[in-house]
Design a protein around this motif. Structure first.
Motif: not given
Length: 133
Positions: A28-39, A45-54, A88-92
């Motif tokens: 919208x104009x010069x802004x881009x609103x990106x929907x939530x992206x998942x791993x 399907x979800x990537x099963x290993x957490x850090x790889x999912x991030x 999850x904090x350290x991996x993220x």
């Protein structure tokens, strides 16, 4: 201001957008609103290993940004969702520091949640598009 839906080229993950009825991003104009992206993997399907999912979530975000002619440097606001923030904090933070290695960092809001449709991490952003886009 008109809004334009954007999707990454050759994106196999469109099944998620269709299944849940949303666009990967809206310009919208010069802004881009990106929907939530998942791993998610190519089949959605979800990537099963957490850090790889991030890592996959950040890769999927990169692909959406690229479709709009943007990069991580254009991001001004980030919201992330976590099913177990303390564990999850350290991996993220490790993945985040690779995506945003230099100051100034974008705004960042982290939210603990109990459900992400089978995923454990989600990232959504607002970016200002480069003038060339």
């Amino acid at each position: 201001m008109p809004r334009d839906a954007l999707f990454p080229a050759n994106e196999h993950r469109h099944v998620l957008y269709e299944k849940h009825g949303y666009s990967a991003a809206i310009r919208s104009g010069d802004l881009l609103f990106v929907s939530g992206q998942v791993g998610s993997r190519e089949d959605g399907s979800p990537e099963p290993e957490f850090k790889k999912q991030v890592e996959r979530a950040f890769d999927n975000l990169r692909a959406v940004l690229k479709a709009a002619g943007a990069t991580f440097d254009d991001i001004i606001d980030v919201t992330t969702f976590h099913t177990d923030p303390e564990a999850q904090f350290d991996d993220i933070m490790e993945v985040k520091s690779r995506a945003f290695p230099d100051k100034p960092y974008p705004n960042w809001t982290a939210v603990g949640v109990t459900w992400l449709a089978g995923f454990d991490f989600e990232i959504k952003v607002v970016a200002r598009l480069p003038e060339a886009a």
